[in-house]
Design a protein around this motif. Structure first.
Motif, short mmCIF file in Angstrom:
data_model
loop_
_atom_site.label_atom_id
_atom_site.label_comp_id
_atom_site.label_asym_id
_atom_site.label_seq_id
_atom_site.Cartn_x
_atom_site.Cartn_y
_atom_site.Cartn_z
N THR A 164 0.88 -1.17 0.00
CA THR A 164 0.00 0.00 0.00
C THR A 164 0.92 1.22 0.00
N PRO A 165 0.49 2.36 -0.60
CA PRO A 165 1.42 3.49 -0.68
C PRO A 165 1.86 3.99 0.70
N VAL A 166 3.16 4.27 0.84
CA VAL A 166 3.67 4.85 2.08
C VAL A 166 4.24 6.24 1.84
N VAL A 167 4.31 6.66 0.60
CA VAL A 167 4.92 7.96 0.29
C VAL A 167 4.18 9.07 1.05
N ALA A 168 4.97 9.89 1.74
CA ALA A 168 4.46 11.03 2.52
C ALA A 168 3.55 10.60 3.68
N ALA A 190 10.74 4.26 -0.32
CA ALA A 190 9.47 4.54 -0.98
C ALA A 190 8.88 5.89 -0.54
N GLY A 191 9.62 6.60 0.29
CA GLY A 191 9.23 7.98 0.60
C GLY A 191 8.36 8.20 1.83
N ALA A 192 8.40 7.26 2.79
CA ALA A 192 7.61 7.45 4.02
C ALA A 192 8.05 8.74 4.71
N ARG A 193 7.07 9.42 5.32
CA ARG A 193 7.36 10.71 5.96
C ARG A 193 7.99 10.51 7.34
N ALA A 194 7.50 9.52 8.07
CA ALA A 194 8.07 9.19 9.38
C ALA A 194 7.95 7.69 9.57
N ILE A 195 9.02 7.07 10.11
CA ILE A 195 8.98 5.63 10.37
C ILE A 195 9.24 5.39 11.85
N TYR A 196 8.20 4.89 12.54
CA TYR A 196 8.33 4.47 13.93
C TYR A 196 8.56 2.97 13.91
N ALA A 197 9.43 2.49 14.82
CA ALA A 197 9.72 1.05 14.83
C ALA A 197 9.74 0.54 16.26
N SER A 198 9.20 -0.67 16.48
CA SER A 198 9.22 -1.24 17.83
C SER A 198 9.81 -2.64 17.83
N ASP A 199 10.52 -2.95 18.90
CA ASP A 199 11.01 -4.31 19.14
C ASP A 199 11.36 -4.40 20.62
N ILE A 200 11.50 -5.62 21.12
CA ILE A 200 11.86 -5.80 22.53
C ILE A 200 13.36 -6.07 22.69
N SER A 201 14.10 -6.07 21.56
CA SER A 201 15.56 -6.29 21.61
C SER A 201 16.29 -4.99 21.27
N ALA A 202 17.18 -4.57 22.18
CA ALA A 202 17.95 -3.34 21.97
C ALA A 202 18.83 -3.47 20.72
N GLY A 236 -2.27 9.07 15.28
CA GLY A 236 -1.73 7.74 14.99
C GLY A 236 -1.13 7.71 13.59
N VAL A 237 -0.80 6.52 13.13
CA VAL A 237 -0.07 6.38 11.86
C VAL A 237 -1.03 6.02 10.72
N ASP A 238 -0.59 6.28 9.50
CA ASP A 238 -1.40 5.97 8.31
C ASP A 238 -1.31 4.50 7.92
N VAL A 239 -0.12 3.92 8.18
CA VAL A 239 0.13 2.54 7.73
C VAL A 239 0.83 1.77 8.86
N LEU A 240 0.32 0.57 9.13
CA LEU A 240 0.99 -0.36 10.06
C LEU A 240 1.60 -1.49 9.25
N LEU A 241 2.90 -1.73 9.45
CA LEU A 241 3.56 -2.88 8.83
C LEU A 241 3.91 -3.82 9.98
N GLU A 242 3.17 -4.92 10.11
CA GLU A 242 3.31 -5.80 11.27
C GLU A 242 4.26 -6.95 10.94
N MET A 243 5.43 -6.95 11.58
CA MET A 243 6.51 -7.87 11.23
C MET A 243 6.95 -8.73 12.41
#
Ligand code: NAD
Ligand code: ZN
Length: 346
Positions: A164-168, A190-202, A236-243
């Motif tokens: 799905t588009p992530v640009v801007a 692909a031009g995402a405006r902001a990327i938040y990332a989460s994990d439990i490993s430093a 909140g965010v426009d797109v969730l990428l669940e990995m």
């Protein structure tokens, strides 16, 4: 080809693998034989190593494990025309029937009769692999083997990030394992405006930063929901990428997704779990995309484009290299969480 080879095999139903000497596989008229140059370890291989419920239901020992690899073609079947001896190839690990309704309507990645190498038939943690020629992907001869081996897994990331588009747009990536961090790199390209990332490993959050995340958060330490809501004016965010496949990450991710947003889901939960569908999905009017494998062959052309243009650099993802004989150490490294991609060399 005659002779014996080294291979990492699941010999019996139960945990662990063994290094064995077995005959080099014989090929059929539509197959090719590849001498493996590099093979990377996937999360799926860990499931098979540990012999969890999924593995016990799916895997029929004895079988050679491994499905992310590259190598040189050393023999071709009598009917093969599109591949030559000497070609340097990576492999699409999903062998599809090309004839079912899904294959015939451009959805071969969800073919009804998919067979995965290293899961349903012999795989690539071995000196030689037999593969249908239709599953070969040609690489430039000078491509580093560890990058070529990684293309298959990178394809999961490309498929997810470009679904799905992530640009801007503002994007949240939950789970920064190897696929998660590669997904961050593609979303960035692909031009995402902001990327938040989460994990439990430093260790993995650090890798996420290197691959282009703007803000990394550990849900066991940080207030993920509050921090991202504060940073997005409560939207909140426009797109969730669940990995990750982790239930708590899926719940938080959906909570943080704007109404009308897109949730693209690749992470596999280890078992079914409860989810507040009414409030997290239905009444928010979101769109959920399930991601399986790579689109054939659209994703592979995108992989090529992203790597050749330099838009994505996969070097930082590969953190450890081992000889095939050291597979035990390689699997322990991968399971420690303090690694990116671990690559084996036969
Ligand atoms: P991985 O296990 O290395 O990555 C998962 C990451 O999620 C880990 O870094 C882990 O620390 C993190 N995590 C665990 N709990 C979390 C939480 N509560 N919040 C945030 N992060 C959390 O696996 P990978 O190789 O990177 O693959 C990612 C997922 O995708 C796995 O579930 C894998 O099985 C799945 N997968 C699916 C496909 C497909 O075709 N759908 C293909 C390849 C992999
Ligand atoms: Zn099919």
């Amino acid at each position: 080809m005659q002779g014996m080879m080294k291979a990492v095999v699941k010999q019996t139903a139960g945990p662990g693998f063994e290094l064995v000497h077995i005959p080099i596989p014989q090929i059929g008229p539509h197959d090719i034989l590849i001498r493996t140059r590099a093979a990377s370890i996937c999360g799926t291989d860990i499931h098979i190593y540990n012999w969890d419920v999924w593995a016990a239901n799916r895997i029929k020992p004895p079988i050679i494990i491994g499905h992310e690899f590259c190598g040189d073609v050393v023999e071709i079947g009598s009917q093969v025309t599109e591949v030559q001896v000497g070609d340097f190839i990576s492999a699409e690990s999903h062998i599809v029937d090309h004839t079912c309704d899904l294959c015939r309507t451009g959805m071969a990645h969800i073919c009804r009769n998919t067979q995965i190498i290293g899961v349903d038939r012999d795989g690539s943690f071995a000196e030689y692999v037999a593969l249908p020629a239709a599953n070969a992907w040609h690489n430039p001869p000078n491509m580093p083997p560890e990058i070529a081996a990684l293309e298959e897994n990178f394809g999961n990331a490309v498929h997810t990030a470009l679904e799905t588009p992530v640009v801007a747009r503002k994007v949240l990536v939950t789970g920064c394992g190897p696929v998660g961090v590669m997904t961050i790199a593609v979303a960035k390209a692909a031009g995402a405006r902001a990327i938040y990332a989460s994990d439990i490993s430093a260790y993995r959050l650090d890798l996420a930063k290197k691959m282009g995340a703007d803000l990394t958060l550990n849900p066991q330490r940080d207030d993920l929901v509050k921090t991202i809501l504060d940073d997005t004016n409560g939207d909140g965010v426009d797109v969730l990428l669940e990995m990750s496949g982790a239930p708590s990450a899926i719940r938080d991710g959906l909570r943080l997704l704007k109404a009308g947003g897109h949730a693209v889901m690749l992470g596999l939960p280890s078992k079914p779990f409860e989810l507040d569908l009414a409030n997290l999905v239905i009444m928010k009017g979101i769109t959920v995309h399930g991601i399986a494998g790579r689109k054939l062959w659209e994703t592979w052309y995108e992989i090529r484009g992203l790597l050749r243009s330099g838009a994505v650099n996969l070097e930082p993802v590969i953190t450890h290299r081992f000889k095939l004989e050291e597979f035990q150490k390689a699997f322990e490294t991968m399971m420690s969480g303090d690694s990116g991609k671990v690559v084996l060399f036969p």
